[in-house]
Write a protein that holds these residues in place. Structure first.
Motif, short mmCIF file in Angstrom:
data_model
loop_
_atom_site.label_atom_id
_atom_site.label_comp_id
_atom_site.label_asym_id
_atom_site.label_seq_id
_atom_site.Cartn_x
_atom_site.Cartn_y
_atom_site.Cartn_z
N THR A 189 0.83 -1.20 0.00
CA THR A 189 0.00 0.00 0.00
C THR A 189 0.87 1.26 0.00
O THR A 189 2.08 1.20 0.24
CB THR A 189 -0.92 0.04 1.22
OG1 THR A 189 -0.12 0.13 2.42
CG2 THR A 189 -1.78 -1.21 1.29
N ASP A 191 1.02 3.49 2.12
CA ASP A 191 1.61 3.78 3.44
C ASP A 191 2.52 2.66 3.93
O ASP A 191 2.88 2.59 5.11
CB ASP A 191 0.53 4.08 4.47
CG ASP A 191 -0.42 2.91 4.70
OD1 ASP A 191 -0.30 1.90 3.97
OD2 ASP A 191 -1.27 3.00 5.59
N ALA A 193 2.23 -0.82 3.97
CA ALA A 193 1.78 -2.12 4.48
C ALA A 193 1.81 -3.17 3.37
O ALA A 193 1.59 -2.86 2.20
CB ALA A 193 0.37 -2.01 5.04
N VAL A 195 0.02 -6.39 1.85
CA VAL A 195 -1.32 -6.98 1.86
C VAL A 195 -1.31 -8.28 1.07
O VAL A 195 -0.81 -8.34 -0.05
CB VAL A 195 -2.37 -6.02 1.25
CG1 VAL A 195 -3.76 -6.66 1.30
CG2 VAL A 195 -2.35 -4.68 1.97
N SER A 216 9.06 -10.43 7.66
CA SER A 216 8.53 -9.07 7.59
C SER A 216 8.09 -8.60 8.97
O SER A 216 8.40 -7.48 9.39
CB SER A 216 7.36 -9.01 6.61
OG SER A 216 7.77 -9.35 5.30
N GLU A 217 7.36 -9.45 9.67
CA GLU A 217 6.90 -9.09 11.02
C GLU A 217 8.08 -8.86 11.96
O GLU A 217 8.08 -7.93 12.76
CB GLU A 217 5.98 -10.18 11.56
CG GLU A 217 4.63 -10.24 10.85
CD GLU A 217 3.74 -11.33 11.40
OE1 GLU A 217 2.52 -11.15 11.34
OE2 GLU A 217 4.26 -12.35 11.88
N GLY A 220 9.45 -5.49 11.56
CA GLY A 220 8.54 -4.38 11.83
C GLY A 220 7.72 -3.90 10.66
O GLY A 220 7.17 -2.78 10.69
N ILE A 221 7.60 -4.71 9.60
CA ILE A 221 6.79 -4.33 8.45
C ILE A 221 5.35 -4.76 8.71
O ILE A 221 5.10 -5.91 9.09
CB ILE A 221 7.31 -5.00 7.16
CG1 ILE A 221 8.76 -4.55 6.89
CG2 ILE A 221 6.42 -4.65 5.97
CD1 ILE A 221 9.40 -5.26 5.72
N ARG A 222 4.41 -3.86 8.54
CA ARG A 222 3.01 -4.14 8.81
C ARG A 222 2.42 -5.06 7.74
O ARG A 222 2.59 -4.81 6.55
CB ARG A 222 2.19 -2.85 8.89
CG ARG A 222 0.76 -3.08 9.42
CD ARG A 222 0.07 -1.78 9.75
NE ARG A 222 -0.66 -1.24 8.61
CZ ARG A 222 -0.29 -0.21 7.90
NH1 ARG A 222 0.85 0.43 8.19
NH2 ARG A 222 -1.02 0.24 6.90
N ILE A 223 1.75 -6.10 8.17
CA ILE A 223 1.13 -7.06 7.25
C ILE A 223 -0.37 -7.07 7.47
O ILE A 223 -0.85 -7.14 8.60
CB ILE A 223 1.70 -8.47 7.47
CG1 ILE A 223 3.20 -8.50 7.16
CG2 ILE A 223 0.96 -9.49 6.58
CD1 ILE A 223 3.86 -9.81 7.49
N GLU A 224 -1.11 -6.98 6.39
CA GLU A 224 -2.57 -7.05 6.43
C GLU A 224 -3.01 -8.27 5.63
O GLU A 224 -2.85 -8.32 4.42
CB GLU A 224 -3.19 -5.79 5.84
CG GLU A 224 -2.84 -4.51 6.58
CD GLU A 224 -3.45 -3.27 5.93
OE1 GLU A 224 -4.27 -3.43 5.00
OE2 GLU A 224 -3.09 -2.16 6.34
N GLU A 225 -3.54 -9.26 6.32
CA GLU A 225 -4.08 -10.43 5.64
C GLU A 225 -5.55 -10.17 5.35
O GLU A 225 -6.41 -10.34 6.21
CB GLU A 225 -3.91 -11.69 6.48
CG GLU A 225 -2.48 -12.21 6.53
CD GLU A 225 -2.39 -13.58 7.17
OE1 GLU A 225 -2.58 -14.59 6.46
OE2 GLU A 225 -2.14 -13.63 8.38
#
Length: 284
Positions: A189, A191, A193, A195, A216-217, A220-225
């Motif tokens: 995304t 910003d 994240a 996905v 990734s986690e 510190g990379i934000r993950i959106e499932e």
């Protein structure tokens, strides 16, 4: 000439044979796994074996070899073929019997075949130029979470992509992307994240997908499932795929719409480098 493994024997590839009555040939009644090889060692191998067992259990297919034996076969093939970089393909079918839709698993001896494929994994052209993908309807059966050899539709999807001057196809069901023809699909995304679609019967639980998400986690990379549409993908900052033999493949265009100025994006390239570095540390 490659040495391959067929039901307990190591053979020259031109001497390898299976029965015309094998249910893998007649009904696509088989499962498979592909383990990558770097520096002569196997990548993410334990996870591939866990998924192989899951696929077999979901189909009621029995095992006649132990995990230790399977690992020894993989290593022997890598050694006999002098494989430094590439993959080991494993296919197991329910076995051979006269053609009938019904079967008695306990009376069948599974067919087990393995062979190697030499290919450039680290210096893959995909990482340099990126991939172009098209979108196609997802017309596969409802249990895409089982890694079966029912790959006709994904194969036709890849051919359609080639016909349109692209590298691969992303499949779409109910307006949202499921996955690639032989890989999991991701977008980044605006910003930052990452996905990707959550696990379900609609997609394969990718081994590289899971490993990369864990890295990734940790970083510190934000993950959106969650599900994402084709239009959201076209408006994303970046997109990429994950698979055992591509690792992380940057996607630079979707249906002709360029992403990240038509070049591999920094997030995808960074994740690819991380995956390679960590995989080399954990190879067996």
């Amino acid at each position: 000439m490659r040495t391959v493994y067929v039901n307990g024997d190591y053979l020259p590839e031109n001497e390898a044979k299976v029965s015309v009555f094998d249910r893998g040939f007649l009904f696509a009644d088989g499962i498979y796994e592909v383990a990558s090889v770097l520096g002569g060692k196997l990548i993410d191998y334990p996870a591939h074996m866990v998924r192989l067992h899951r696929s077999a259990n979901e189909l009621g297919m029995r095992f006649t070899v132990s995990d230790d034996e399977l690992l020894a076969i993989h290593r022997e093939l890598v050694s006999r073929n002098g494989l430094e970089e590439g993959a080991v393909y494993l296919q197991m079918t329910r076995g051979a019997t006269d053609r009938d839709f019904t079967f008695d698993t306990e009376k069948l001896t599974p067919t087990l075949v393995l062979f190697t494929q030499a290919r450039a994994l680290i210096d893959s052209p995909v990482a340099t130029r990126g991939m172009k993908v098209i979108t196609i309807p997802d017309l596969r059966w409802g249990r895409c979470d089982i890694k079966t050899v029912q790959l006709l539709y994904p194969s036709l999807g890849k051919m359609e992509a080639k016909k349109q001057g692209a590298d691969d196809a992303w499949m779409v069901r109910d307006g949202v992307v499921t996955e690639g023809t032989s890989n999991n699909a991701f977008i980044v995304t605006r910003d930052g994240a990452i996905v990707t679609r959550p696990l379900s019967n609609s997609i394969l639980p990718g081994i590289t997908r899971a490993t990369l998400m864990a890295y990734s986690e940790k970083n510190g990379i934000r993950i959106e499932e969650r599900e994402f549409t084709v239009e959201e993908a076209k408006q994303a900052a970046e997109a990429f795929i994950t698979s055992a033999t591509v690792f992380v493949g940057p996607v630079v265009a979707i249906d002709g719409v360029e992403l990240s100025d038509g070049k591999p994006g920094p997030v995808a390239l960074g994740l690819r480098q991380t995956y390679i570095e960590e995989s080399l540390k954990r190879a067996i």
